[in-house]
Design an enzyme around this catalytic site. Sequence first.
Site, PDB file in Angstrom:
ATOM      1  N   LYS A  44       6.222   2.201   1.068  1.00 17.44           N
ATOM      2  CA  LYS A  44       6.714   3.207  -0.082  1.00 17.44           C
ATOM      3  C   LYS A  44       8.042   3.374  -0.503  1.00 17.44           C
ATOM      4  O   LYS A  44       8.251   4.020  -1.529  1.00 17.44           O
ATOM      5  CB  LYS A  44       5.872   4.416   0.428  1.00 17.44           C
ATOM      6  CG  LYS A  44       4.595   4.470   0.669  1.00 17.44           C
ATOM      7  CD  LYS A  44       3.756   4.186  -0.934  1.00 17.44           C
ATOM      8  CE  LYS A  44       2.376   4.429  -0.837  1.00 17.44           C
ATOM      9  NZ  LYS A  44       1.838   4.836  -1.970  1.00 17.44           N
TER      10      LYS A  44
HETATM   11  C1  LIG Z   1      -0.162   3.941   5.469  1.00 18.00           C
HETATM   12  C2  LIG Z   1      -0.792   3.612   4.027  1.00 18.00           C
HETATM   13  N1  LIG Z   1      -1.112   2.523   3.824  1.00 18.00           N
HETATM   14  C3  LIG Z   1      -1.443   1.947   2.694  1.00 18.00           C
HETATM   15  C4  LIG Z   1      -1.214   2.875   1.552  1.00 18.00           C
HETATM   16  C5  LIG Z   1      -1.656   2.333   0.268  1.00 18.00           C
HETATM   17  O1  LIG Z   1      -0.524   2.007  -0.889  1.00 18.00           O
HETATM   18  P1  LIG Z   1      -0.782   2.507  -2.338  1.00 18.00           P
HETATM   19  O2  LIG Z   1      -0.751   3.987  -2.482  1.00 18.00           O
HETATM   20  O3  LIG Z   1       0.450   1.411  -2.859  1.00 18.00           O
HETATM   21  O4  LIG Z   1      -2.158   1.906  -2.870  1.00 18.00           O
HETATM   22  C6  LIG Z   1      -0.501   3.823   1.652  1.00 18.00           C
HETATM   23  C7  LIG Z   1      -0.195   4.934   0.470  1.00 18.00           C
HETATM   24  O5  LIG Z   1       0.012   6.377   0.794  1.00 18.00           O
HETATM   25  C8  LIG Z   1      -0.205   4.292   2.903  1.00 18.00           C
HETATM   26  O6  LIG Z   1       0.535   5.479   3.370  1.00 18.00           O
END
Ligand SMILES: Cc1ncc(COP(=O)(O)O)c(C=O)c1O
Length: 328
Positions: A44
């Site tokens: 992120k």
């Molecule tokens: C631990 C974790 N995995 C996966 C994701 C998913 O990514 P995206 O929000 O880009 O779909 C997030 C998003 O908050 C996350 O915090």
Amino acid sequence: MKYLNHITEAIGNTPLVKLNNVTKGIKPTILAKVEYLNPGNSVKDRMAVKMIEDAEKAGVLKPGGTIIEGTSGNTGMGLALAAIAKGYKCIFTLADKQSKEKMDILRAVGAEVVVCPTNVSPDHPDSYYSVAKRLNEEIPNSFYPNQYDNMSNWAAHYESTGPEIWEQTEGKVTHFITGVGTGGTVTGISRYLKEQNPELITVGIDTYGSVFKKYKETGIFDENEIYSYATEGIGEDILPKNVDFDVIDLFLKVTDKDGAVMTRRLAKEEGLFVGWSCGTAVHGALEYARENNLTEDDVIVVLLPDHGTRYLGKIYNDDWMRAQGYID
Ligand SMILES: Cc1ncc(COP(=O)(O)O)c(C=O)c1O
């Protein structure tokens, strides 16, 4: 002298690491994109910095402003790092199912954390979405990035993560597999990779209790699909604008338990001390490879979003794992 002007300049260019042990009996090469090596320990960081920079350019984030965001923790960390670099304040709303470590980490980097109930609908005034929106209305000179619908989210991955994967695999990647939350990661990367190779297949990993899979398959937003689940960061009870269903070929659902057990195996058997949704994505990737008879010619890239430290009290705690019935 070789140095960075701020830690945020260390974001990106994470390695691809081959999985060697959890993949026994699986024919394709499985390469993990290890995103915990970003300075905020998650994927992120990439989109958080871009959301801030784009907001500055658009004039909606002004000097001395306060950044207010609903986050499952990782976006907050990326935003907080960028806010330190640029002199902004941060307030984050989190659902109470998120691990305590994530809340403590956000406080450690100077953010104010507001904990909201998990078991309310998104439009309930106490949900973490609604509280973030309300604080944004109440606090002067505040900016609400809204990672769900902010197009800088997928664009960050189209500009950085997608090209990195293409270059690192020398264009040999045949399948891309990742968990889907806001959708920024899957949409940005898949859009870029499919532009390079329209044959590439993208699999979105979903949770039981989330609306994505049924929506992709039927076009129906089915409220009956929604119930609370334990996996953090992926699956949704809303349809974020960052999810482009056209660049996701199919969704696979993985249970909380299967994801949790694989997360521990990645730490023990691969030396990858990763977060919960990482095990979920790898479990899904192995299941997909097995069930679709993929061959030695296939190269699967699976993205691992965050680090194990955020789950010390859960996945990496034997008592907690036993209490959930995930291990004997
Ligand atoms: C631990 C974790 N995995 C996966 C994701 C998913 O990514 P995206 O929000 O880009 O779909 C997030 C998003 O908050 C996350 O915090």
